[in-house]
Enzyme design. Structure first.
Site, PDB file in Angstrom:
ATOM      1  N   ARG A 161       0.828  -1.233   0.000  1.00 29.44           N
ATOM      2  CA  ARG A 161       0.000   0.000   0.000  1.00 29.44           C
ATOM      3  C   ARG A 161       0.851   1.268   0.000  1.00 29.44           C
ATOM      4  O   ARG A 161       0.489   2.271   0.618  1.00 29.44           O
ATOM      5  CB  ARG A 161      -0.964   0.025   1.205  1.00 29.44           C
ATOM      6  CG  ARG A 161      -1.928  -1.124   1.246  1.00 29.44           C
ATOM      7  CD  ARG A 161      -2.948  -1.101   0.114  1.00 29.44           C
ATOM      8  NE  ARG A 161      -3.718  -2.331   0.134  1.00 29.44           N
ATOM      9  CZ  ARG A 161      -3.417  -3.421  -0.589  1.00 29.44           C
ATOM     10  NH1 ARG A 161      -2.398  -3.420  -1.439  1.00 29.44           N
ATOM     11  NH2 ARG A 161      -4.136  -4.512  -0.496  1.00 29.44           N
ATOM     12  N   SER A 211     -10.322  -0.023   4.209  1.00 25.73           N
ATOM     13  CA  SER A 211      -9.572  -0.411   5.410  1.00 25.73           C
ATOM     14  C   SER A 211      -8.870   0.806   6.009  1.00 25.73           C
ATOM     15  O   SER A 211      -8.173   1.537   5.303  1.00 25.73           O
ATOM     16  CB  SER A 211      -8.514  -1.459   5.057  1.00 25.73           C
ATOM     17  OG  SER A 211      -9.153  -2.641   4.650  1.00 25.73           O
ATOM     18  N   GLU A 281      -3.613   2.907   6.928  1.00 24.23           N
ATOM     19  CA  GLU A 281      -3.657   2.788   5.462  1.00 24.23           C
ATOM     20  C   GLU A 281      -4.303   4.061   4.893  1.00 24.23           C
ATOM     21  O   GLU A 281      -3.891   4.582   3.866  1.00 24.23           O
ATOM     22  CB  GLU A 281      -4.479   1.560   5.048  1.00 24.23           C
ATOM     23  CG  GLU A 281      -4.571   1.414   3.539  1.00 24.23           C
ATOM     24  CD  GLU A 281      -5.116   0.060   3.094  1.00 24.23           C
ATOM     25  OE1 GLU A 281      -4.817  -0.958   3.752  1.00 24.23           O
ATOM     26  OE2 GLU A 281      -5.836   0.030   2.083  1.00 24.23           O
TER      27      GLU A 281
HETATM   28  C1  LIG Z   1     -15.543   0.404   0.028  1.00 28.49           C
HETATM   29  C2  LIG Z   1     -14.059   0.529  -0.183  1.00 28.49           C
HETATM   30  C3  LIG Z   1     -13.313  -0.611  -0.469  1.00 28.49           C
HETATM   31  C4  LIG Z   1     -11.937  -0.513  -0.671  1.00 28.49           C
HETATM   32  N1  LIG Z   1     -11.235  -1.657  -0.945  1.00 28.49           N
HETATM   33  C5  LIG Z   1      -9.910  -1.574  -1.174  1.00 28.49           C
HETATM   34  C6  LIG Z   1      -9.153  -2.754  -1.479  1.00 28.49           C
HETATM   35  O1  LIG Z   1      -9.677  -3.860  -1.573  1.00 28.49           O
HETATM   36  N2  LIG Z   1      -7.823  -2.606  -1.698  1.00 28.49           N
HETATM   37  C7  LIG Z   1      -7.190  -1.399  -1.624  1.00 28.49           C
HETATM   38  O2  LIG Z   1      -5.966  -1.328  -1.839  1.00 28.49           O
HETATM   39  N3  LIG Z   1      -7.882  -0.264  -1.327  1.00 28.49           N
HETATM   40  C8  LIG Z   1      -9.210  -0.323  -1.116  1.00 28.49           C
HETATM   41  N4  LIG Z   1      -9.913   0.824  -0.801  1.00 28.49           N
HETATM   42  C9  LIG Z   1      -9.211   2.119  -0.665  1.00 28.49           C
HETATM   43  C10 LIG Z   1      -9.189   3.000  -1.935  1.00 28.49           C
HETATM   44  O3  LIG Z   1     -10.275   2.703  -2.768  1.00 28.49           O
HETATM   45  C11 LIG Z   1      -7.889   2.827  -2.725  1.00 28.49           C
HETATM   46  O4  LIG Z   1      -6.777   3.199  -1.951  1.00 28.49           O
HETATM   47  C12 LIG Z   1      -7.909   3.669  -4.020  1.00 28.49           C
HETATM   48  O5  LIG Z   1      -6.905   3.202  -4.883  1.00 28.49           O
HETATM   49  C13 LIG Z   1      -7.736   5.181  -3.801  1.00 28.49           C
HETATM   50  O6  LIG Z   1      -7.988   5.844  -5.037  1.00 28.49           O
HETATM   51  P1  LIG Z   1      -8.549   7.344  -5.082  1.00 28.49           P
HETATM   52  O7  LIG Z   1      -8.509   7.798  -6.494  1.00 28.49           O
HETATM   53  O8  LIG Z   1      -9.863   7.419  -4.403  1.00 28.49           O
HETATM   54  O9  LIG Z   1      -7.442   8.098  -4.251  1.00 28.49           O
HETATM   55  P2  LIG Z   1      -7.618   9.234  -3.051  1.00 28.49           P
HETATM   56  O10 LIG Z   1      -8.307   8.562  -1.924  1.00 28.49           O
HETATM   57  O11 LIG Z   1      -8.287  10.408  -3.673  1.00 28.49           O
HETATM   58  O12 LIG Z   1      -6.146   9.536  -2.740  1.00 28.49           O
HETATM   59  C14 LIG Z   1      -5.338   8.585  -2.076  1.00 28.49           C
HETATM   60  C15 LIG Z   1      -3.898   9.110  -2.029  1.00 28.49           C
HETATM   61  O13 LIG Z   1      -3.364   9.143  -3.342  1.00 28.49           O
HETATM   62  C16 LIG Z   1      -2.990  10.479  -3.704  1.00 28.49           C
HETATM   63  N5  LIG Z   1      -3.326  10.648  -5.117  1.00 28.49           N
HETATM   64  C17 LIG Z   1      -4.494  10.330  -5.730  1.00 28.49           C
HETATM   65  N6  LIG Z   1      -4.394  10.578  -7.066  1.00 28.49           N
HETATM   66  C18 LIG Z   1      -3.137  11.066  -7.270  1.00 28.49           C
HETATM   67  C19 LIG Z   1      -2.421  11.510  -8.424  1.00 28.49           C
HETATM   68  N7  LIG Z   1      -2.956  11.511  -9.656  1.00 28.49           N
HETATM   69  N8  LIG Z   1      -1.150  11.962  -8.266  1.00 28.49           N
HETATM   70  C20 LIG Z   1      -0.562  11.973  -7.034  1.00 28.49           C
HETATM   71  N9  LIG Z   1      -1.201  11.569  -5.910  1.00 28.49           N
HETATM   72  C21 LIG Z   1      -2.455  11.119  -6.029  1.00 28.49           C
HETATM   73  C22 LIG Z   1      -3.784  11.404  -2.778  1.00 28.49           C
HETATM   74  O14 LIG Z   1      -3.126  12.632  -2.565  1.00 28.49           O
HETATM   75  C23 LIG Z   1      -3.811  10.539  -1.510  1.00 28.49           C
HETATM   76  O15 LIG Z   1      -2.586  10.675  -0.813  1.00 28.49           O
HETATM   77  C24 LIG Z   1     -11.298   0.749  -0.585  1.00 28.49           C
HETATM   78  C25 LIG Z   1     -12.062   1.901  -0.316  1.00 28.49           C
HETATM   79  C26 LIG Z   1     -13.427   1.795  -0.114  1.00 28.49           C
HETATM   80  C27 LIG Z   1     -14.225   3.047   0.152  1.00 28.49           C
END
Ligand SMILES: Cc1cc2nc3c(=O)[nH]c(=O)nc-3n(C[C@H](O)[C@H](O)[C@H](O)COP(=O)(O)OP(=O)(O)OC[C@H]3O[C@@H](n4cnc5c(N)ncnc54)[C@H](O)[C@@H]3O)c2cc1C
Length: 293
Positions: A161, A211, A281
């Site tokens: 992660r 998580s 996380e």
């Molecule tokens: C119901 C649910 C289930 C989930 N299941 C999983 C799972 O099974 N496995 C898992 O790994 N995660 C899971 N997650 C967590 C989450 O979905 C992941 O971490 C996802 O990849 C985050 O993507 P995001 O675009 O929403 O990023 P954000 O939440 O918007 O950002 C996360 C981080 O990445 C940075 N970031 C985002 N985009 C960029 C970019 N273009 N450039 C630089 N930095 C950036 C942000 O600044 C922040 O630090 C889950 C979440 C939920 C709500």
């Protein structure tokens, strides 16, 4: 150029639906526009931060005093298939990406199915499930360096992660290798559906950030939280899910303070019972003393 919004509620930008206002919020439609927005923020002496779909974020009740930026998935939302590889723009939602893979007989990325967010967020978080992570497939990335220069062909270091990429400001796109043999699209759809069903059976559907803690080596954070009897524990409007101990649910009126109190309670209890220090996380945004993004 997209509009710069003032005092925009972060709760609308995160899946936990928590967070005060960000001083500024803007969506960039092109890399040039993104650079221009960052220049404006820098000239005004305010910090900026890029987010995806906010599915891994806990934002402060006091909000964020800088400029929150998001990439629009129009022009910046392309997926191109070439020579056994995929070039994917950071703003592409993981759901669109999974649908593209199903249409094109690419079976490697089924594990992403049901993980909310964007491909950019998935790379930065090294998102994964069922024993696979995005980092396993990353050949190279293109990103905007903190010094304003766009760098192509960079190779980040991935760990659980986490993605280590020196000077990363904004991840713009990624090249993924697709190693597996072609799979009939109906077979991919069937497997994606199976994974979605698995999530429905094992994860709560309320507003959450997935998580909260990483799994400590050799343990499941959710199981540890279950073992100490904290499932269902509620503070204010935030509840440790009764279905999955590592999920905190916003029951409708939760504040960041409620969630932080649950996080501290879980950490303290697990430390005391098992001498294990749980690592977050979820990323914090605008939480003073914990500015991890
Ligand atoms: C119901 C649910 C289930 C989930 N299941 C999983 C799972 O099974 N496995 C898992 O790994 N995660 C899971 N997650 C967590 C989450 O979905 C992941 O971490 C996802 O990849 C985050 O993507 P995001 O675009 O929403 O990023 P954000 O939440 O918007 O950002 C996360 C981080 O990445 C940075 N970031 C985002 N985009 C960029 C970019 N273009 N450039 C630089 N930095 C950036 C942000 O600044 C922040 O630090 C889950 C979440 C939920 C709500």
């Amino acid at each position: 150029m997209g509009k710069i919004l003032e005092y925009y509620p972060i709760s609308r930008l995160t899946t936990l639906r928590i967070g005060g206002c960000t001083r500024f919020f803007a969506e960039a439609e092109s890399v040039e526009e993104l650079k221009s927005l960052i220049r404006q923020a820098t000239r005004s002496g305010i910090p900026h931060c890029i987010i995806g779909r906010g599915s891994n974020l806990l934002a402060s009740d006091e909000g964020y005093s800088g400029m929150l930026l998001r990439l629009k998935s129009g022009q910046l939302g392309r997926i191109v298939k070439f020579d056994g590889r995929l070039s994917v723009e950071a703003s592409v939602p993981t759901g669109h990406f999974c649908a593209f893979c199903a249409r094109n007989g690419i079976g490697d990325f089924e594990f992403l199915c049901g993980i909310p967010g964007t491909i950019g967020g998935a790379v930065v978080m090294n998102a994964g499930a069922h024993g696979k992570s995005v980092g396993d497939f990353v050949e190279s990335v293109r990103f905007l360096h903190k010094n304003g220069i766009t760098i192509s062909n960079a190779q980040p270091q991935f760990s659980y992660r986490h993605c280590q990429l020196g000077g990363l400001d904004v991840l713009l796109s990624v090249i993924l290798h697709t190693d597996g043999p072609p799979v009939p699209d109906e077979e991919i759809r069937r497997r994606q559906l199976e994974l979605r069903r698995w999530r429905n059976d094992h994860q709560p559907i309320g507003a959450s950030a997935g998580s909260i803690f990483k799994n400590p080596i050799g343990h499941s954070a959710g199981k540890l939280i279950d073992d100490v009897g904290l499932k269902g524990y509620t503070i204010g409007g935030a509840q440790i899910s009764e279905m999955h101990g590592n999920f905190i649910i916003n029951q409708g009126n939760a504040t960041c303070k409620d969630v932080l109190a649950l996080i501290e309670l879980i950490r303290g209890t697990i430390r005391q019972k098992f001498a294990i220090e749980l690592q977050l996380e979820v990323h914090y945004l605008g939480i003073s003393g914990f500015e991890n993004i």
